[in-house]
Design a protein around this motif. Structure first.
Motif, PDB file in Angstrom:
ATOM      1  N   UNK A  45      38.709  51.102  75.188  1.00  0.00           N
ATOM      2  CA  UNK A  45      38.221  50.668  73.885  1.00  0.00           C
ATOM      3  C   UNK A  45      36.717  50.477  73.918  1.00  0.00           C
ATOM      4  N   UNK A  46      36.024  51.018  72.905  1.00  0.00           N
ATOM      5  CA  UNK A  46      34.569  50.900  72.826  1.00  0.00           C
ATOM      6  C   UNK A  46      34.155  49.983  71.674  1.00  0.00           C
ATOM      7  N   UNK A  47      34.623  50.282  70.457  1.00  0.00           N
ATOM      8  CA  UNK A  47      34.340  49.417  69.311  1.00  0.00           C
ATOM      9  C   UNK A  47      35.587  49.274  68.445  1.00  0.00           C
ATOM     10  N   UNK A  48      35.664  48.168  67.735  1.00  0.00           N
ATOM     11  CA  UNK A  48      36.604  47.976  66.647  1.00  0.00           C
ATOM     12  C   UNK A  48      35.842  48.127  65.348  1.00  0.00           C
ATOM     13  N   UNK A  49      36.461  48.710  64.344  1.00  0.00           N
ATOM     14  CA  UNK A  49      35.794  48.836  63.050  1.00  0.00           C
ATOM     15  C   UNK A  49      36.836  49.089  61.964  1.00  0.00           C
ATOM     16  N   UNK A  50      36.405  48.876  60.733  1.00  0.00           N
ATOM     17  CA  UNK A  50      37.194  49.252  59.568  1.00  0.00           C
ATOM     18  C   UNK A  50      36.492  50.435  58.914  1.00  0.00           C
ATOM     19  N   UNK A  51      37.240  51.426  58.494  1.00  0.00           N
ATOM     20  CA  UNK A  51      36.626  52.625  57.929  1.00  0.00           C
ATOM     21  C   UNK A  51      36.599  52.587  56.411  1.00  0.00           C
ATOM     22  N   UNK A  52      35.432  52.942  55.865  1.00  0.00           N
ATOM     23  CA  UNK A  52      35.273  53.093  54.435  1.00  0.00           C
ATOM     24  C   UNK A  52      34.423  54.313  54.148  1.00  0.00           C
ATOM     25  N   UNK A  61      32.507  49.681  59.180  1.00  0.00           N
ATOM     26  CA  UNK A  61      32.011  48.328  58.943  1.00  0.00           C
ATOM     27  C   UNK A  61      32.913  47.326  59.658  1.00  0.00           C
ATOM     28  N   UNK A  62      32.508  46.059  59.643  1.00  0.00           N
ATOM     29  CA  UNK A  62      33.148  45.037  60.483  1.00  0.00           C
ATOM     30  C   UNK A  62      33.186  45.522  61.933  1.00  0.00           C
ATOM     31  N   UNK A  63      32.108  46.136  62.366  1.00  0.00           N
ATOM     32  CA  UNK A  63      32.073  46.738  63.698  1.00  0.00           C
ATOM     33  C   UNK A  63      31.873  45.674  64.767  1.00  0.00           C
ATOM     34  N   UNK A  64      32.660  45.787  65.836  1.00  0.00           N
ATOM     35  CA  UNK A  64      32.533  44.893  66.986  1.00  0.00           C
ATOM     36  C   UNK A  64      32.538  45.739  68.256  1.00  0.00           C
ATOM     37  N   UNK A  65      31.552  45.539  69.117  1.00  0.00           N
ATOM     38  CA  UNK A  65      31.565  46.200  70.422  1.00  0.00           C
ATOM     39  C   UNK A  65      32.563  45.468  71.315  1.00  0.00           C
ATOM     40  N   UNK A  66      33.496  46.217  71.893  1.00  0.00           N
ATOM     41  CA  UNK A  66      34.530  45.590  72.725  1.00  0.00           C
ATOM     42  C   UNK A  66      34.573  46.192  74.128  1.00  0.00           C
TER      43      UNK A  66
END
Length: 282
Positions: A45-52, A61-66
């Protein structure tokens, strides 16, 4: 409690090892949103995000580096996207070639015990629901964000109508328009200002506030925002949230005066998108 499952994207340029989807419930008023996880070359896993979608391009958006290779994964796999996330992460992306689109502050107004009373509009102006056609808002919208404004978008009117105003009002960009949204019209029933609030993934979000300075008096925008706050409180919301560009000092000052509090700061960057397609969405 969140749940997750593997998802095979239909986009041919993304392999099944690139993205998995999770359902994340820690948003808004207990709602849930579907988040995606970008994997790096090692399958981690590299980032979490929501796609728009932003200006016709894919938007994370709502991007988090994980993961430790988050920056590398984004630069390798997300060319042609916009991305909104924490300042430090976006700064790293900028050092790798991403272009800054917007630096903004997320503001929240808690609605319990509003300190300011709702105010009537000046003579010859009145409040109306935000149920007009997108074309009815276009003139005031363009006048509000003209050249020299911190949130000016260097796009033609048709592009702004199709990619910003229309999808904002029909709910495809940031969710359904809430009843606490309000417009101001003059004696000719022309829209001269407005505050649009959307249900963005469970959060009542002020997606835009605009005022035509040539067809409305100073202070009308403040009255309109106060009216929106009182409508939202009457509708049972505990808070309204939105974002203001860092260099929009007038709006930041107004929001602070009305009782908004800064929650966090984020940046939006372009990962190889058309340089002219920049805007204030989100």
């Amino acid at each position: 409690m969140s749940t997750s499952h593997r998802w095979r994207p239909s986009d041919a340029h993304m392999s099944a090892r690139t993205v998995e989807v999770t359902y994340w419930s820690a948003v808004g008023n207990g709602g849930s949103v579907m988040q995606q996880v970008l994997l790096d070359d090692h399958g981690q896993s590299a980032i979490k995000y929501t796609e728009g979608t932003m200006w016709g391009e894919r938007w994370a958006y709502r991007t988090q580096a994980v993961g430790p290779r988050a920056v590398e994964a984004v630069m390798q796999r997300m060319h042609g996207w916009y991305l909104s996330g924490p300042e430090a992460f976006c700064d790293e992306l900028i050092t790798r070639g991403a272009k800054l689109v917007r630096r903004a502050h997320i503001l929240t107004h808690f609605l319990d015990g509003l300190e300011h009373s709702a105010a009537d509009l000046p003579a010859h102006f009145r409040y109306v629901p935000c149920d007009r056609a997108p074309e009815d808002l276009l003139s005031a919208w363009l006048a509000a964000f003209g050249p020299g404004h911190p949130d000016h978008v260097p796009q033609n009117a048709d592009t702004i109508l199709r990619h910003e105003i229309a999808p904002l009002l029909n709910g495809t960009l940031m969710g359904p328009v809430l009843p606490c949204s309000v417009l101001a019209v003059n004696e000719r029933d022309e829209v001269v200002a407005g505050v649009v609030v959307n249900d963005w993934d469970g959060t009542p979000w002020i997606s835009n506030g605009f005022r035509d300075p040539a067809r409305s008096p100073r202070g009308l925008g403040t009255k309109l925002l106060l009216h929106t706050l009182h409508l939202a409180a009457s509708d049972g919301f505990s808070a309204l949230t939105g974002s203001v560009s860092d260099d929009n000092h007038a709006s930041r000052h107004m929001c602070a005066r009305l009782g908004f509090h800064t929650v966090s700061t984020y940046m939006t960057v372009s990962l190889g998108c058309d340089d002219s397609a920049v805007g204030r969405i989100g």
